[in-house]
Design a protein around this motif. Structure first.
Motif, short mmCIF file in Angstrom:
data_model
loop_
_atom_site.label_atom_id
_atom_site.label_comp_id
_atom_site.label_asym_id
_atom_site.label_seq_id
_atom_site.Cartn_x
_atom_site.Cartn_y
_atom_site.Cartn_z
N GLY A 124 2.12 -40.90 11.50
CA GLY A 124 3.36 -40.50 10.88
C GLY A 124 3.68 -39.57 10.23
O GLY A 124 2.62 -38.55 10.03
N LEU A 139 -1.17 -43.90 9.55
CA LEU A 139 -0.23 -45.10 9.55
C LEU A 139 -1.25 -46.37 8.90
O LEU A 139 -2.75 -46.36 9.90
N PRO A 193 7.72 -42.70 12.39
CA PRO A 193 6.25 -42.43 13.60
C PRO A 193 5.77 -41.31 13.98
O PRO A 193 7.50 -40.61 14.32
N LEU A 202 9.76 -42.81 5.97
CA LEU A 202 7.70 -42.64 6.47
C LEU A 202 8.97 -42.93 8.20
O LEU A 202 9.59 -43.68 8.50
#
Length: 323
Positions: free
Chosen positions: A282, A163, A175, A173
């Motif tokens: 992520g 990230l 995390p 996307l």
């Protein structure tokens, strides 16, 4: 565009260009494509005549692209990826389950947990009692290579992407978590002794061990290396740990992957003076309105905080690197 040019730009022609550029020579590309070099050379000349450009520099002994050839290669790779994506979307709409799902995992991701998830995927049963017909492909990529596989259409899901930047259009996307990297050396390494944090000057005097970024076309990422420092480059994080155990250098390792070696005294962790923060990772996938059920299943698993934490933290149980 004249009809002759449009007819020349076939998927086979684009694949031929990609293979020649990747192999670095006509002879090597011919072997991979199962053709004789003279036939491959003839096909390239036909393509050049149809486009009225030179694609390769004939003065070079290698398959050296001209500027026009490089542009065709770049656009051709994009078109091939788009064609593959269209074909996949058609199959997904028809069956609901992808015929194939490619998952990329970075070196920070636990191989043990990945295989546990694969076991769970294959244990599923559809309404008729049969397992899903999706063929899974699991690949290991490093740093920018995880992004490259996704944006070029070589992967459907990338787990462990770094990230920090803005993802490209069409990419979703989420995390995954944070990982602390620790500076490790073997117990008999010159940097193993002492209590004071190590300065960059002290570290610079010794060989570093680094994992090579697997990206082929995107700009590779370099992390934790000092300019001009001697470097031993290895292909996987498992190989890096092995090199550190053999006192072939020093370097930063994800704490979960060094944990057992640190507890057993096979590695020593040293503090460094340089300010550091945990690395953030992520997982990402290509946005697709016709998302298949296989990808939905994997995203459902990744919704679990327990699963995300395990993917970064549980690294015992498997010793051989996943290639």
């Amino acid at each position: 565009m004249p009809e002759s040019r449009r007819q020349a730009l076939t998927p086979d022609a684009l694949l031929m260009m990609d293979t020649i550029a990747r192999c670095g020579s006509f002879a090597a590309a011919a072997r991979e494509l199962g053709r004789v070099p003279s036939a491959l050379t003839y096909s390239v000349r036909q393509l050049e005549e149809a486009l009225d450009v030179l694609l390769f520099d004939r003065r070079s002994r290698q398959a050296q692209l001209t500027a026009a050839g490089q542009e065709l290669l770049n656009e051709g790779r994009r078109l091939l990826a788009e064609m593959d994506a269209v074909a996949n979307r058609v199959r997904r709409v028809a069956t609901g389950w992808e015929s194939e799902l490619t998952i990329v995992a970075d070196g920070v991701v636990s191989r043990l947990v990945m295989f546990e998830l694969i076991e769970g995927f294959y244990a599923q049963r559809m309404a008729d009692g049969q397992p899903p017909g999706t063929r899974l492909k699991l690949r290991r990529e490093i740093m920018a290579g995880t992004w490259e596989a996704l944006v070029t259409g070589q992967a459907d899901l990338s787990i462990g992407v770094m990230l920090g930047g803005t993802p490209q259009a069409g990419i979703e996307l989420q995390p995954l978590g944070e990982v602390e990297f620790v500076f490790c050396v073997a117990p008999h390494h010159p940097l193993a002794a002492g209590d004071a944090p190590l300065t960059d000057e002290q570290i610079f005097a010794h060989r570093a061990v680094a994992v090579a970024d697997s990206a082929q076309r995107m700009s590779p990422v370099t992390v934790n290396l000092l300019p001009g420092q001697d470097v031993l480059t290895v292909p996987t994080m498992a190989a890096k740990v092995e090199a550190l155990l053999r006192c072939l250098g020093c370097g930063f390792v994800p704490e979960p992957q060094a944990r057992d070696h640190l507890r057993a005294g096979r590695l020593v962790a040293r503090q460094v003076a340089r300010q550091r923060v945990p690395a953030r990772f992520g997982y990402a996938w290509r946005r697709n309105a016709a998302r298949g059920q296989a990808l939905q299943w994997w995203l459902g698993q990744l919704d679990s905080p327990t699963t995300r934490a395990a993917l970064l933290d549980r690294h015992c149980g498997l010793l051989e690197p996943l290639e």
